[in-house]
Scaffold this motif. Structure first.
Motif, PDB file in Angstrom:
ATOM      1  N   ALA A 527       0.839  -1.197   0.000  1.00  0.00           N
ATOM      2  CA  ALA A 527       0.000   0.000   0.000  1.00  0.00           C
ATOM      3  C   ALA A 527       0.875   1.247   0.000  1.00  0.00           C
ATOM      4  CB  ALA A 527      -0.911   0.008   1.230  1.00  0.00           C
ATOM      5  N   ALA A 528       0.465   2.258  -0.743  1.00  0.00           N
ATOM      6  CA  ALA A 528       1.193   3.531  -0.760  1.00  0.00           C
ATOM      7  C   ALA A 528       1.041   4.225   0.586  1.00  0.00           C
ATOM      8  CB  ALA A 528       0.641   4.425  -1.874  1.00  0.00           C
ATOM      9  N   PRO A 529       1.915   5.204   0.890  1.00  0.00           N
ATOM     10  CA  PRO A 529       1.837   5.887   2.190  1.00  0.00           C
ATOM     11  C   PRO A 529       0.506   6.573   2.460  1.00  0.00           C
ATOM     12  CG  PRO A 529       3.941   6.335   1.136  1.00  0.00           C
ATOM     13  CD  PRO A 529       3.099   5.625   0.122  1.00  0.00           C
ATOM     14  N   ASN A 530      -0.244   6.890   1.402  1.00  0.00           N
ATOM     15  CA  ASN A 530      -1.539   7.552   1.593  1.00  0.00           C
ATOM     16  C   ASN A 530      -2.716   6.633   1.259  1.00  0.00           C
ATOM     17  OD1 ASN A 530      -1.038   7.467  -1.191  1.00  0.00           O
ATOM     18  ND2 ASN A 530      -2.369   9.238  -1.576  1.00  0.00           N
ATOM     19  N   GLN A 531      -2.464   5.318   1.216  1.00  0.00           N
ATOM     20  CA  GLN A 531      -3.467   4.377   0.723  1.00  0.00           C
ATOM     21  C   GLN A 531      -3.725   3.274   1.742  1.00  0.00           C
ATOM     22  OE1 GLN A 531      -2.081   1.681  -2.341  1.00  0.00           O
ATOM     23  NE2 GLN A 531      -4.052   1.716  -3.405  1.00  0.00           N
ATOM     24  N   LEU A 532      -4.997   2.894   1.878  1.00  0.00           N
ATOM     25  CA  LEU A 532      -5.380   1.724   2.657  1.00  0.00           C
ATOM     26  C   LEU A 532      -6.014   0.713   1.710  1.00  0.00           C
ATOM     27  CD1 LEU A 532      -6.858   1.388   6.107  1.00  0.00           C
ATOM     28  CD2 LEU A 532      -8.208   0.438   4.245  1.00  0.00           C
ATOM     29  N   ILE A 533      -5.644  -0.558   1.859  1.00  0.00           N
ATOM     30  CA  ILE A 533      -6.190  -1.610   0.992  1.00  0.00           C
ATOM     31  C   ILE A 533      -6.881  -2.648   1.866  1.00  0.00           C
ATOM     32  CG2 ILE A 533      -5.682  -3.406  -0.700  1.00  0.00           C
ATOM     33  CD1 ILE A 533      -3.192  -1.829  -1.504  1.00  0.00           C
ATOM     34  N   ASN A 534      -8.148  -2.907   1.593  1.00  0.00           N
ATOM     35  CA  ASN A 534      -8.909  -3.935   2.291  1.00  0.00           C
ATOM     36  C   ASN A 534      -9.018  -5.156   1.395  1.00  0.00           C
ATOM     37  OD1 ASN A 534     -12.244  -4.117   3.838  1.00  0.00           O
ATOM     38  ND2 ASN A 534     -10.502  -5.488   3.923  1.00  0.00           N
ATOM     39  N   GLU A 535      -8.360  -6.255   1.787  1.00  0.00           N
ATOM     40  CA  GLU A 535      -8.386  -7.515   1.034  1.00  0.00           C
ATOM     41  C   GLU A 535      -9.525  -8.362   1.603  1.00  0.00           C
ATOM     42  OE1 GLU A 535      -4.390  -8.653   2.047  1.00  0.00           O
ATOM     43  OE2 GLU A 535      -3.929  -6.532   1.824  1.00  0.00           O
ATOM     44  N   ARG A 536     -10.699  -8.256   1.017  1.00  0.00           N
ATOM     45  CA  ARG A 536     -11.907  -8.750   1.657  1.00  0.00           C
ATOM     46  C   ARG A 536     -12.131 -10.257   1.542  1.00  0.00           C
ATOM     47  NH1 ARG A 536     -14.892  -4.988   3.840  1.00  0.00           N
ATOM     48  NH2 ARG A 536     -16.847  -6.181   3.836  1.00  0.00           N
ATOM     49  N   SER A 537     -11.325 -10.955   0.784  1.00  0.00           N
ATOM     50  CA  SER A 537     -11.483 -12.410   0.686  1.00  0.00           C
ATOM     51  C   SER A 537     -10.209 -13.143   1.081  1.00  0.00           C
ATOM     52  CB  SER A 537     -11.920 -12.816  -0.727  1.00  0.00           C
ATOM     53  OG  SER A 537     -13.212 -12.339  -1.005  1.00  0.00           O
ATOM     54  N   GLN A 538      -9.349 -12.478   1.825  1.00  0.00           N
ATOM     55  CA  GLN A 538      -8.095 -13.083   2.273  1.00  0.00           C
ATOM     56  C   GLN A 538      -8.358 -13.927   3.530  1.00  0.00           C
ATOM     57  OE1 GLN A 538      -4.783 -12.659   0.938  1.00  0.00           O
ATOM     58  NE2 GLN A 538      -4.419 -14.371   2.327  1.00  0.00           N
ATOM     59  N   PRO A 539      -8.106 -15.242   3.490  1.00  0.00           N
ATOM     60  CA  PRO A 539      -8.295 -16.047   4.707  1.00  0.00           C
ATOM     61  C   PRO A 539      -7.459 -15.489   5.855  1.00  0.00           C
ATOM     62  CG  PRO A 539      -7.983 -17.465   2.808  1.00  0.00           C
ATOM     63  CD  PRO A 539      -7.677 -16.072   2.347  1.00  0.00           C
ATOM     64  N   ASN A 540      -8.043 -15.464   7.045  1.00  0.00           N
ATOM     65  CA  ASN A 540      -7.330 -14.886   8.182  1.00  0.00           C
ATOM     66  C   ASN A 540      -7.397 -15.726   9.453  1.00  0.00           C
ATOM     67  OD1 ASN A 540     -10.011 -14.386   8.868  1.00  0.00           O
ATOM     68  ND2 ASN A 540      -9.888 -12.208   8.398  1.00  0.00           N
ATOM     69  N   ILE A 541      -8.116 -16.821   9.446  1.00  0.00           N
ATOM     70  CA  ILE A 541      -8.082 -17.774  10.565  1.00  0.00           C
ATOM     71  C   ILE A 541      -7.382 -19.008  10.031  1.00  0.00           C
ATOM     72  CG2 ILE A 541      -9.417 -19.062  12.269  1.00  0.00           C
ATOM     73  CD1 ILE A 541      -9.705 -16.051  12.555  1.00  0.00           C
ATOM     74  N   LEU A 542      -6.135 -19.229  10.471  1.00  0.00           N
ATOM     75  CA  LEU A 542      -5.282 -20.224   9.829  1.00  0.00           C
ATOM     76  C   LEU A 542      -4.443 -20.985  10.849  1.00  0.00           C
ATOM     77  CD1 LEU A 542      -4.101 -17.713   7.139  1.00  0.00           C
ATOM     78  CD2 LEU A 542      -5.265 -19.830   6.545  1.00  0.00           C
ATOM     79  N   GLN A 543      -4.452 -22.311  10.759  1.00  0.00           N
ATOM     80  CA  GLN A 543      -3.543 -23.174  11.506  1.00  0.00           C
ATOM     81  C   GLN A 543      -3.602 -22.910  13.013  1.00  0.00           C
ATOM     82  OE1 GLN A 543       0.444 -23.153   9.706  1.00  0.00           O
ATOM     83  NE2 GLN A 543      -0.441 -22.183   7.888  1.00  0.00           N
ATOM     84  N   VAL A 544      -4.804 -22.724  13.521  1.00  0.00           N
ATOM     85  CA  VAL A 544      -4.976 -22.473  14.954  1.00  0.00           C
ATOM     86  C   VAL A 544      -5.112 -23.813  15.671  1.00  0.00           C
ATOM     87  CG1 VAL A 544      -6.380 -21.358  16.715  1.00  0.00           C
ATOM     88  CG2 VAL A 544      -6.117 -20.292  14.460  1.00  0.00           C
ATOM     89  N   PRO A 545      -4.164 -24.176  16.547  1.00  0.00           N
ATOM     90  CA  PRO A 545      -4.284 -25.443  17.278  1.00  0.00           C
ATOM     91  C   PRO A 545      -5.572 -25.488  18.093  1.00  0.00           C
ATOM     92  CG  PRO A 545      -2.080 -24.540  17.516  1.00  0.00           C
ATOM     93  CD  PRO A 545      -2.912 -23.472  16.854  1.00  0.00           C
ATOM     94  N   GLY A 546      -6.283 -26.607  17.980  1.00  0.00           N
ATOM     95  CA  GLY A 546      -7.514 -26.768  18.737  1.00  0.00           C
ATOM     96  C   GLY A 546      -8.768 -26.474  17.950  1.00  0.00           C
ATOM     97  N   LEU A 547      -8.639 -25.826  16.787  1.00  0.00           N
ATOM     98  CA  LEU A 547      -9.797 -25.553  15.939  1.00  0.00           C
ATOM     99  C   LEU A 547      -9.991 -26.695  14.948  1.00  0.00           C
ATOM    100  CD1 LEU A 547      -9.871 -21.799  14.822  1.00  0.00           C
ATOM    101  CD2 LEU A 547     -11.475 -22.988  16.303  1.00  0.00           C
ATOM    102  N   ALA A 548     -11.238 -27.100  14.748  1.00  0.00           N
ATOM    103  CA  ALA A 548     -11.535 -28.110  13.738  1.00  0.00           C
ATOM    104  C   ALA A 548     -11.213 -27.564  12.356  1.00  0.00           C
ATOM    105  CB  ALA A 548     -13.004 -28.508  13.821  1.00  0.00           C
ATOM    106  N   ASP A 549     -10.909 -28.465  11.433  1.00  0.00           N
ATOM    107  CA  ASP A 549     -10.516 -28.050  10.083  1.00  0.00           C
ATOM    108  C   ASP A 549     -11.564 -27.153   9.435  1.00  0.00           C
ATOM    109  OD1 ASP A 549      -8.205 -29.474  10.350  1.00  0.00           O
ATOM    110  OD2 ASP A 549      -8.897 -31.214   9.203  1.00  0.00           O
ATOM    111  N   SER A 550     -12.835 -27.400   9.712  1.00  0.00           N
ATOM    112  CA  SER A 550     -13.890 -26.627   9.063  1.00  0.00           C
ATOM    113  C   SER A 550     -13.895 -25.165   9.509  1.00  0.00           C
ATOM    114  CB  SER A 550     -15.259 -27.248   9.367  1.00  0.00           C
ATOM    115  OG  SER A 550     -15.479 -27.329  10.769  1.00  0.00           O
TER     116      SER A 550
END
Length: 620
Positions: A527-550
């Motif tokens: 992102a540029a210094p004056n820019q914000l980018i929202n990546e709305r389909s980027q997975p963000n819950i990943l490889q958390v021990p104790g969470l089921a695969d689903s």
């Protein structure tokens, strides 16, 4: 703001609670919980009663493993019980219980002789302040937690045990030690909402922003963690390269492949060294405080406290002390049954409307003037207007249009407040933007807030309590994928809090308030210094021990989704592009903090761009 030291007082329950009824009675042994009723799945979900407000007991035990049949009202009551516990008085440190002259309270420990009713006294903090110790004897439990600069001090080892130790704030650009007459438990070192914007209450009674926004009443922030998380980090440092305990590694010593960090409870995680394993629970707190004019300090509607903040000095940041009012509180708690943390947030009822009903005029100035959407980090921009599908618990989704991508202006759908403020902002900033209500308030949350309000009204000792003016904004308990938010049919109960946000902690709709996926803050990750980018389909819950695969590779929204971007180390693919790594849920952990650089304080500026916000970027 005020900066005063008051007369010395005796550390005695009767004196501390002279104006509060039933405050030294009805205590029960720590760990006591209410029995569940047939229609409740767990004790913490039972209806709130007067006994909850006037007894003293431990943090409510965790709910059973997530079950869709657990009603949202039960989780909301659980959230309120956490709030009651953490906002009860911290234990007094006297009568030879601990070494003399350390702290007037036992940090992180609830006082079994006082309760939530006593801390609701509008003068609770002020009644406990006086020489010779400027810290004060009347503190809330969470206020005594370890500040982020104690968790990751700059150029200094973590202390390991803090229960009887005065605060020591080691930043990269300033140090405030325990011998300073300015030392306080509340240390407001952040002036931005995760580097995206700054937020203000207009001082003008009409709610109109001042020509210079920095003449208005600013909201400042702090982040804290409990002793469990603090000890885990200290032991993790000791395990790196088999360094002796409390030997802080230099950046050159820091190995490139730091072991995966998994905050307690983690006793089943065999990857961790024995010293870092624990079945105790990690708790993190993010607090928002507003600068207070005299009339609001005297109003009796806010929990107030003296706090550190920072201004520009001849040789860099200089600490100051002022009286601030609590306007927002995030509570993050990791439990064995909820390894992705639960996210609970409370806010003051006057944040958007004054007591008499007029708008406060709350507004933000963004630290960027361009905003773009992408599906994920390396995808081209999204050309259509994204929609946020909001489930308020009424049986269907409501579509909320987000601003258009491009310039942050009225033409693209931002509620810009017209006037001289807008024209005087320097390049790279935008606003002022009116803060709009969070879409996360659900039917269940509103009903439980009304329940608690009624109980307070019928409980002696709460006639003048400040806690009457705080409300639950929502609670996230488990991740759910974005596909559940766009699906037709009966809404998944988890989607009710998909966009959990607080109006004073997550204020900008495209950046944080209706957030999902990932964010590139200005000047980071492409992102540029004056820019914000929202990546709305980027997975963000990943490889958390104790969470089921689903549940473990999903695109989550709100607080949990944002914290899911806390991934360290962030691996790279064969082409050298970064790719998502395991989720650690802690914004505070980064290569900088693990290498001893620590954090820098934000200076409370006097005009836009002086200096530009320098918060350590959270989402890197």
């Amino acid at each position: 703001m005020k900066s005063t030291l008051r007369t010395l007082r005796t550390y005695a329950c009767a004196l501390a609670l002279a104006t509060t009824l039933a405050s030294c009675t009805k205590t029960v042994a720590p760990g006591t919980t209410l029995p569940s009723t047939p229609d409740q799945k767990f004790p913490g979900g039972a209806p709130i009663t007067s006994a909850d407000l006037t007894r003293t007991y431990a943090l409510p035990q965790e709910p059973p493993p997530y079950d869709p049949s657990i009603r949202r009202e039960e989780y909301a009551r659980f959230a309120w019980r956490q709030f009651i516990y953490l906002n009860s008085p911290a234990e007094l440190n006297f009568e030879g219980k601990t070494p003399a002259g350390t702290t007037p309270v036992v940090r992180g420990q609830i006082d079994t002789h006082r309760n939530f009713a006593s801390s609701g006294d509008p003068n609770f903090y002020q009644n406990g302040v006086g020489a010779p110790n400027p810290l004060g004897s009347n503190q809330l439990v969470w206020e005594t937690f370890a500040h982020r600069s104690e968790l990751f001090p700059a150029n200094a080892p973590p202390m390991g045990v803090i229960q009887f130790t005065s605060p020591q704030y080691n930043f990269a650009n300033v140090t405030v030690g325990p011998k300073s007459d300015m030392i306080r438990f509340n240390n407001l070192d952040e002036t931005t909402q995760i580097s995206q914007n700054q937020i203000f209450f207009p001082k003008n009674p009409t709610g109109t922003p001042s020509d210079n926004p920095y003449d208005d009443h600013m909201i400042l922030f702090e982040a804290k963690v409990n002793q469990v998380e603090y000890e885990y980090i200290a032991n993790t440092f000791a395990s790196i390269k088999n360094l002796p305990k409390n030997t802080y590694p230099s950046q050159d010593d820091l190995p490139k492949d730091i072991p995966h960090i998994e905050f307690p409870p983690n006793k089943d995680n065999s990857q961790l060294p024995a010293a870092a394993r624990s079945d105790r629970e990690s708790i993190e707190v993010k607090a928002a405080w507003r600068e207070m004019p005299d009339d609001l300090i005297k109003s009796g509607r806010y929990h107030t406290a003296e706090a550190l903040y920072y201004v520009n000095g001849a040789n860099g940041p200089e600490p100051r002390v002022g009286t601030f009012g609590l306007v927002g509180l995030h509570i993050l708690r990791k439990m064995k049954n909820y390894p992705a943390f639960t996210y609970t947030t409370f806010e003051h009822v006057d944040n958007l409307r004054r007591e008499e009903g007029n708008p406060t005029g709350l507004y933000v100035i963004t630290l960027y003037d361009t905003m773009n959407y992408r599906l994920s980090l390396h995808d081209p921009p999204i050309t259509k207007t994204p929609q946020a599908m909001v489930n308020t618990g009424t049986g269907h989704f409501q579509s909320v249009a987000l601003p258009l991508e491009g310039k942050v202006n009225a033409a693209n759908g931002y509620p810009i407040i017209s006037g001289p403020t807008q024209s005087k902002l320097p390049s790279g900033f935008a606003g002022p933007i009116r803060v709009e209500p969070s879409q996360a308030m659900t039917k269940a949350v509103n009903e439980v807030n009304a329940e608690v309000s009624q109980v307070m009204a019928n409980t002696p000792g709460f006639e003048k309590s400040v806690w009457k003016y705080y409300r639950l904004a929502g609670i996230q308990v488990f991740p759910v994928d974005e596909t559940s938010v766009t699906a037709t049919g009966e809404p998944d109960p988890l989607t009710e809090d998909f966009y959990l946000a607080n109006t004073v902690v997550e204020s900008s709709r495209p950046g944080i308030q209706l957030f999902k996926g990932a964010v590139s803050d200005p000047g980071t990750r492409g992102a540029a210094p004056n820019q914000l980018i929202n990546e709305r389909s980027q997975p963000n819950i990943l490889q958390v021990p104790g969470l089921a695969d689903s549940y473990n590779t999903v695109v989550m929204g709100g607080c949990m989704g944002c914290h899911g971007n806390a991934q360290y180390p962030r691996p790279q693919d064969a082409q050298g592009k970064e790719k998502p790594g395991p989720t650690i849920f802690n914004f505070l952990t980064s290569e900088d903090t693990l290498s001893g650089k620590g954090f820098e304080v934000d200076v409370r500026a006097t005009r836009a761009g002086e200096p530009r916000a320098n918060t350590r970027v959270y989402i890197e």
